[in-house]
Design an enzyme around this catalytic site. Structure first.
Site, PDB file in Angstrom:
ATOM      1  CB  SER A 186      -0.851  -0.359   1.560  1.00  0.00           C
ATOM      2  OG  SER A 186       0.075   0.473   2.263  1.00  0.00           O
ATOM      3  CG  ASP A 187       1.555   6.077  -1.174  1.00  0.00           C
ATOM      4  OD1 ASP A 187       2.182   6.225  -0.432  1.00  0.00           O
ATOM      5  OD2 ASP A 187       1.711   6.575  -2.068  1.00  0.00           O
ATOM      6  CD1 TRP A 188       4.802   5.178   5.308  1.00  0.00           C
ATOM      7  CD2 TRP A 188       4.688   3.825   3.400  1.00  0.00           C
ATOM      8  NE1 TRP A 188       5.988   3.809   5.455  1.00  0.00           N
ATOM      9  CE2 TRP A 188       5.500   3.017   4.213  1.00  0.00           C
ATOM     10  CE3 TRP A 188       4.903   2.724   2.279  1.00  0.00           C
ATOM     11  CZ2 TRP A 188       6.178   1.974   4.020  1.00  0.00           C
ATOM     12  CZ3 TRP A 188       5.003   2.193   1.356  1.00  0.00           C
ATOM     13  CH2 TRP A 188       6.271   1.748   2.532  1.00  0.00           C
TER      14      TRP A 188
ATOM     15  CB  ALA B 140      -2.882   4.082   0.309  1.00  0.00           C
TER      16      ALA B 140
END
Ligand code: BGC
Length: 751
Positions: free
Chosen positions: A235-237, A239
């Site tokens: 995941s993006d941080w 997200a």
């Protein structure tokens, strides 16, 4: 224990999975703190570290109770690296970053970012390569391959449509699948297939209403099903919106640690049967694969700052773009020079998660003085226009350092306009009026409006060029090196000319990609909108002549000669466009490029294999790419607008198949589309003889000459009843059945 021989890896992993408890599996699918995967001490599994990226290592550690970043080399940011148009430059940067990552025990670097530049305003454009997916995909592939060949994983990001920072966690990119398939996904696809990055980072935003973190369509059906990707999705941080839903969609690793929340929710979901243990095992397997494949090397060589700086300098030299030059550059050495503006601390990177603790030699003033052999007369912006004019007059020539302040372009915020700060514009105007010999050094990560472009003699764009920016700049200004960067994005005249102007950054959480398949040069060319500097543009201190183009199949050959006074690089670009497209298509698209070095007077034959994917369109009905057949023109040039050679290309494409004929099928489709050729005679035949409608079909050939008949071709078959009282609903149905029988060998019901 993380070092396992490849041969045994999958058996080891399976054994480990069998040993793991549900709690351990769920824990492994989330982070330990900000930068690590979870260790499982009981089973001897260490944690793996990942850090940003992409233009240097941003390793965050705790020291004396404080959070600090370890020193690292800073390379040109992505928009600069892309301007090199040189995969070897990307490989040099990524290889050197990988060396630093190994020295620091880092398993994966979070980059590169390959999002398309939909609008010049996107705050992270300095972290992205291009407005062209083919170029971005090629450069990303070189970066990933070089990094991974050194045993460090690379994480391509942000998948997909993270094209703005405004409301980035919630905004929905409302985009037609055709634009997704032709613009926003291909850079990922190309790099993922060619370079197999260790991880894909999904993006914060939603696409057509669905959080990317929960999009099974994107994270599983397309990424894995269509592209065959076997690595890990991270995941993006912060997200993740709903952890169980994201796991089901194909998101393996949630980052960072959500203080156990994600883990608990996974455990509950497995226990209540919402997620099968096999689904969880699949994610665990991918994460373990990553951990083992990129386990740190305890014997890695320590960081070598000098070696890294040398690599950064080599890259920076090829990234700066000479936008304009009417002979003032290279600067003659040994003459007085007024240096005005931000030369003492040149910007070399920007803010946000990509910001590394570099050791910049960013005093461009000192570097220029060294190169010129004389002290310069320096005036800061704070001293104002009058002082700047006085210094410029006194020296007889001036070098203006203009650019965006860091607060203008950074992660987390978009720009609102494309202007430089007012003070800079005032000073530029005053100095350009005062002395004829005025050159501009422009430092920014993305395009700006350049109202003074006509008034100055030369403009050298440095982008944000890393630790060695100042040294590379001084070498280029005085001709020790020859500029060779070319724009990987268009420089528009003004913001209101840009493709997404009316729809950026959207209306609340809805951002409609109304410009569709036309961004960057695809838009400017289609609409004939003039730009300040076109995609692919960049000058040199020498000149190049192109000749002898041959196109044979997809092999394009031509000769380039360095006809000027000094050695230099030239980036040759190949585009192709269909001559009379039946579909909405860009005028042309980049489908090949090659950068080559030529000594003064030297010539070389260039051979480029055309890539066909950029020429295909996505057919929504057939759900596949189609290469339109017919006559195409191949354009070979020094930029998208500086076309030197043209050649013909005949494409035997694969036309779309016929769809079943029904009462709303248009007559013009039957008459024009190749796939309906077998049924045309049905309309001209006995069934409809003597009707105006049948006559019209027969007359189709003359409609091209007889415009009066043309509107009638737009009728749907059901409208035949208006032409002739004998043409009843029954005749219509019979005709439709006959068509479908001939086309598909059966009669389609329910027409
Ligand atoms: C950024 C990513 C970055 C991550 C970790 C996020 O906010 O969007 O690009 O890799 O933080 O710092």
């Amino acid at each position: 224990m993380n070092k396992v021989k490849t041969k045994n890896r999958s058996a080891e992993i399976e054994a480990l999975i069998r040993e793991m408890t549900l709690e351990e599996k769920a824990a492994l699918c989330g982070g330990d703190g900000h930068w690590h995967t979870n260790a499982i001490k009981r089973l001897g599994l260490d944690r793996a570290m990942m850090t940003d990226g992409p233009h240097g290592l941003r390793k965050v550690v705790q020291a004396d109770g404080k959070t600090v970043q370890v020193p690292a080399a800073c390379f040109p940011t992505a928009s600069a690296l892309a301007a090199s148009w040189n995969p070897d430059v990307l490989a040099a940067a990524a290889g050197a970053i990988a060396d630093e990552a190994r020295a620091e025990g880092v398993s994966m670097v979070l980059g590169p970012g390959v999002n398309m530049k939909r609008s010049p305003l996107c705050g992270r454009n300095f972290e992205y390569f291009s407005e062209d997916p083919y170029l971005a995909g090629k450069l990303a592939s070189a970066y990933i391959q070089a990094m991974q060949s050194k045993g460090v994983g690379s994480c391509i990001k942000h998948f997909a449509c993270n094209n703005q920072e405004t409301r980035r966690f919630t905004v929905s990119a409302n985009v037609r699948e055709r634009a997704l398939r032709e613009l926003y996904l291909p850079a990922f696809e190309l790099a993922i297939k060619a370079a197999k990055p260790a991880a894909v980072m999904e993006s914060y935003n939603r696409i057509n209403g669905t959080h990317v973190s929960e999009s099974k369509w994107l994270l599983t059906d397309i990424l894995r099903g269509e592209w065959g990707y076997e690595g890990m999705v991270v995941s993006d941080w912060e997200a993740v919106n709903d952890r169980p839903a994201s796991l089901l969609a194909g998101l393996d690793l949630e980052m960072p640690d959500s203080f156990g929340d994600g883990r608990t929710r996974i455990i509950e979901a497995v226990k209540d049967g919402h997620i099968s243990e096999e689904t969880l095992n699949t994610a665990v397997r991918r994460i373990l694969n990553f951990i083992f494949a990129y386990a740190p090397d305890k014997d890695a060589a320590p960081r070598d700052p000098e070696k890294s700086y040398a690599a950064a300098l080599r890259c920076a030299r090829e990234c700066m773009v000479l936008l304009k030059n009417d002979g003032m550059l290279p600067l003659a050495k040994g003459s007085p020079l007024a240096v005005i503006g931000g030369a003492k601390t040149m910007r070399y990177q920007s803010s946000g998660s990509s910001k590394v603790t570099g050791s910049p030699k960013n005093d461009a003033l000192a570097a220029i003085e060294r190169e010129n052999g004389l002290p310069a007369t320096y005036v800061s912006f704070e001293e104002g226009a009058e002082a700047a004019v006085k210094a410029a007059r006194h020296c007889g020539r001036a070098l203006l350092f203009l650019g965006l302040p860091e607060s203008f372009e950074a992660e987390g915020a978009d720009r609102r306009h494309m202007r430089l700060p007012d003070t800079q514009l005032e000073i530029a105007k005053a100095v350009a009026l005062a002395v004829p010999d005025c050159a501009v050094v422009l430092t920014c990560g993305a395009p700006v409006e350049l109202p003074f472009a006509e008034a100055v003699r030369s403009i050298l764009l440095t982008y944000l060029c890393g630790d060695a920016a100042a040294e590379a700049l001084a070498e280029l200004l005085f001709g020790r090196q020859n500029p060779s960067g070319k724009l990987a994005e268009s420089f528009p005249l003004s913001l209101s000319d840009t493709p997404a102007f009316l729809n950026f950054p959207g209306d609340g959480d809805e951002c409609d990609y109304a410009e569709d398949i036309y961004i960057g040069y695809r838009y400017y060319e289609k609409r004939g909108v003039p730009v300040r500097y076109p995609f692919g543009h960049g000058l040199s201190y020498t000149s190049f002549a192109y000749r002898d183009l041959t196109v044979s199949g997809t092999a394009v050959r031509f000769t380039v000669k360095n006809t000027g006074p000094c050695d230099g690089f030239e980036t040759t670009q190949v585009y192709a466009g269909q001559n009379t497209p039946k579909r909405a298509l860009p005028v042309k698209a980049l489908c090949g490029f090659q950068k080559l070095f030529l000594k003064a007077g030297e010539e070389k034959e260039v051979e480029i294999e055309l890539s066909l994917r950029p020429l295909e369109y996505w057919d929504a009905r057939e759900r596949r790419y189609i290469l339109p057949d017919g006559s195409w023109t191949v354009y070979v040039g020094a930029s998208s607008a500086d076309i030197r050679l043209r050649g013909a290309l005949e494409i035997k494409g694969d036309a779309p198949g016929a769809k079943p004929v029904d009462r709303n099928t248009l007559l013009c489709d039957i008459m024009r589309e190749e796939c309906y050729a077998p049924v045309r005679e049905i309309f001209a035949g006995a069934m409809l003889s003597n009707t105006d409608f049948a006559k019209l079909c027969g007359e189709y050939g003359c409609t091209e000459q007889n415009p009066a008949l043309r509107p009638r071709l737009g009728f749907a078959l059901r409208q035949a009843v208006y032409f002739n009282p004998e043409f009843s609903e029954t005749v219509l149905q019979r005709t439709i059945c006959a068509c479908n029988e001939r086309l598909f060998g059966h009669v389609k019901e329910d027409v």
